[in-house]
Design an enzyme around this catalytic site. Structure first.
Site, PDB file in Angstrom:
ATOM      1  N   ASN A  11      -0.133   9.968  -3.945  1.00  0.00           N
ATOM      2  CA  ASN A  11       0.745   8.983  -3.318  1.00  0.00           C
ATOM      3  C   ASN A  11       1.643   8.428  -4.417  1.00  0.00           C
ATOM      4  O   ASN A  11       1.211   7.599  -5.213  1.00  0.00           O
ATOM      5  CB  ASN A  11      -0.080   7.868  -2.667  1.00  0.00           C
ATOM      6  CG  ASN A  11       0.801   6.796  -2.042  1.00  0.00           C
ATOM      7  OD1 ASN A  11       2.028   6.935  -1.993  1.00  0.00           O
ATOM      8  ND2 ASN A  11       0.183   5.716  -1.575  1.00  0.00           N
ATOM      9  N   LYS A  13       4.103   6.547  -4.100  1.00  0.00           N
ATOM     10  CA  LYS A  13       4.632   5.215  -3.758  1.00  0.00           C
ATOM     11  C   LYS A  13       6.139   5.173  -4.056  1.00  0.00           C
ATOM     12  O   LYS A  13       6.804   6.186  -3.903  1.00  0.00           O
ATOM     13  CB  LYS A  13       3.842   4.116  -4.481  1.00  0.00           C
ATOM     14  CG  LYS A  13       2.320   4.288  -4.250  1.00  0.00           C
ATOM     15  CD  LYS A  13       1.503   3.120  -4.708  1.00  0.00           C
ATOM     16  CE  LYS A  13       0.019   3.425  -4.457  1.00  0.00           C
ATOM     17  NZ  LYS A  13      -0.856   2.331  -4.814  1.00  0.00           N
ATOM     18  N   HIS A 100      -1.414   2.520   4.905  1.00  0.00           N
ATOM     19  CA  HIS A 100      -1.759   2.189   3.516  1.00  0.00           C
ATOM     20  C   HIS A 100      -1.852   0.673   3.381  1.00  0.00           C
ATOM     21  O   HIS A 100      -1.093  -0.062   4.038  1.00  0.00           O
ATOM     22  CB  HIS A 100      -0.700   2.748   2.564  1.00  0.00           C
ATOM     23  CG  HIS A 100      -1.130   2.669   1.135  1.00  0.00           C
ATOM     24  ND1 HIS A 100      -1.004   1.504   0.412  1.00  0.00           N
ATOM     25  CD2 HIS A 100      -1.723   3.567   0.331  1.00  0.00           C
ATOM     26  CE1 HIS A 100      -1.513   1.704  -0.809  1.00  0.00           C
ATOM     27  NE2 HIS A 100      -1.955   2.947  -0.875  1.00  0.00           N
ATOM     28  N   GLU A 172      -9.671   3.296   1.026  1.00  0.00           N
ATOM     29  CA  GLU A 172      -9.089   2.715  -0.181  1.00  0.00           C
ATOM     30  C   GLU A 172      -9.397   1.219  -0.234  1.00  0.00           C
ATOM     31  O   GLU A 172      -8.703   0.420   0.398  1.00  0.00           O
ATOM     32  CB  GLU A 172      -7.565   2.902  -0.187  1.00  0.00           C
ATOM     33  CG  GLU A 172      -7.122   4.347  -0.127  1.00  0.00           C
ATOM     34  CD  GLU A 172      -5.719   4.523  -0.715  1.00  0.00           C
ATOM     35  OE1 GLU A 172      -5.584   5.327  -1.639  1.00  0.00           O
ATOM     36  OE2 GLU A 172      -4.793   3.834  -0.278  1.00  0.00           O
ATOM     37  N   GLY A 239      -2.814   7.339  -6.707  1.00  0.00           N
ATOM     38  CA  GLY A 239      -1.532   6.701  -6.963  1.00  0.00           C
ATOM     39  C   GLY A 239      -1.088   6.945  -8.398  1.00  0.00           C
ATOM     40  O   GLY A 239      -0.581   8.012  -8.741  1.00  0.00           O
ATOM     41  N   GLY A 240      -1.313   5.971  -9.262  1.00  0.00           N
ATOM     42  CA  GLY A 240      -0.824   5.993 -10.644  1.00  0.00           C
ATOM     43  C   GLY A 240      -1.045   7.317 -11.368  1.00  0.00           C
ATOM     44  O   GLY A 240      -0.120   7.851 -11.994  1.00  0.00           O
TER      45      GLY A 240
HETATM   46  P1  13P Z   1      -3.955   3.886  -7.650  1.00  0.00           P
HETATM   47  O1  13P Z   1      -4.530   5.287  -7.839  1.00  0.00           O
HETATM   48  O2  13P Z   1      -2.736   3.661  -8.490  1.00  0.00           O
HETATM   49  O3  13P Z   1      -5.002   2.831  -7.785  1.00  0.00           O
HETATM   50  O4  13P Z   1      -3.427   3.837  -6.134  1.00  0.00           O
HETATM   51  C1  13P Z   1      -4.281   4.219  -5.136  1.00  0.00           C
HETATM   52  C2  13P Z   1      -3.518   4.297  -3.872  1.00  0.00           C
HETATM   53  O5  13P Z   1      -3.104   3.301  -3.322  1.00  0.00           O
HETATM   54  C3  13P Z   1      -3.266   5.625  -3.304  1.00  0.00           C
HETATM   55  O6  13P Z   1      -2.744   5.537  -2.029  1.00  0.00           O
END
Ligand code: 13P
Length: 255
Positions: A11, A13, A100, A172, A239-240
């Site tokens: 993701n 974002k 999300h 999550e 995410g990151g």
């Molecule tokens: P992080 O991996 O940056 O914590 O984000 C998780 C997320 O929200 C994936 O949808």
């Protein structure tokens, strides 16, 4: 029993401009193809809307699918600024991340709106990646199971069994997203098992073991393998750590 499904979803974002996104996608594509890692894992890249059709042209579709990170809840019409499921489908994407926690909390998406998004997505032959998860406050009050149950019942459990089998669930915990604090493998497994139980109770005629349940929240190369080993964890929504080809690859190798 069939083989445990394995899925790694990114993701991104609201990160990367189009050129950076194309470069990152190409990098991931090349690294995955060169490495030959885990042919059974489905890899999904959740990228910004405007990246979808461009990235679709350069990915090896045998290994990768693309996901949008949201979609409009209506079919089409006078909804300035919205992007419909039909438009997403036409880019070559196969999935949509729905519900999300950032959409729920920052953009105040309601249970009803998320239910509509799930429907519009499935109706357009897109697969939802339906997200659920509790806040830190919920967990402190020991409400985490209840909250996740409510989220699923309110916006997802109305889908029929055929549609269930096309869907992915992502657990999550909000307190673990972007905080560097990961749920322990045991905490995550407990919630995944709970979600699997809810699915089993509701969809009595389906093989719910075939529905991927992904963990998301600070998944990193260093913690992925302990998480993925858990019985009811089928992979991650990252995410990151998905914004660098190297770390995304290391997570893929953790299966
Ligand atoms: P992080 O991996 O940056 O914590 O984000 C998780 C997320 O929200 C994936 O949808």
């Amino acid at each position: 029993m069939g083989m445990k499904p394995k899925v790694l979803a990114a993701n991104w974002k609201m990160n990367t401009d189009l050129q950076q996104g194309m470069k990152l996608a190409a990098d991931i594509n090349n690294k995955v193809n060169a490495s030959g890692v885990e042919p059974h894992a489905r890899i999904i890249l959740g990228v910004p809307f405007i990246h979808l059709s461009e990235i679709a042209k350069i990915m090896d579709y045998r290994r990768f699918s693309l996901a949008a990170q949201n979609c409009a809840e209506c079919d089409s019409g006078a909804y300035t600024g919205e992007v419909s499921a039909e438009m997403i489908k036409s880019t070559g994407a196969h999935y949509v991340i729905i519900g999300h926690s950032e959409r729920r909390h920052i953009f105040k998406e309601s249970y009803e709106s998320l239910q509509n998004k799930v429907d519009v997505c499935l109706k357009n032959a897109l697969r939802p990646i339906f997200c659920c998860g509790e806040t830190l406050d919920d967990r402190k009050k020991e409400m985490h199971k209840k909250v996740v149950e409510e989220q699923l019942k309110a916006s997802f459990f109305h889908v029929n069994e055929e549609y269930l089998m096309r869907s992915i669930i992502a657990y999550e915990p909000v307190w673990a997203i972007g905080t560097g604090e990961t749920a322990t493998p045991e905490q995550a497994q407990e919630m995944h098992e709970w979600i699997r139980t809810l699915l089993r109770d509701h969809y009595k005629n389906s093989n719910v073991d075939d529905v991927p349940i992904l963990y998301g929240g600070s998944v990193k190369p260093g913690n992925a393998s302990d998480l993925f080993k858990q019985q009811d964890i089928n992979g991650g929504l990252v995410g990151g750590a998905s914004l660098k080809a190297e770390s995304f690859m290391s997570i893929l190798k953790a299966f």
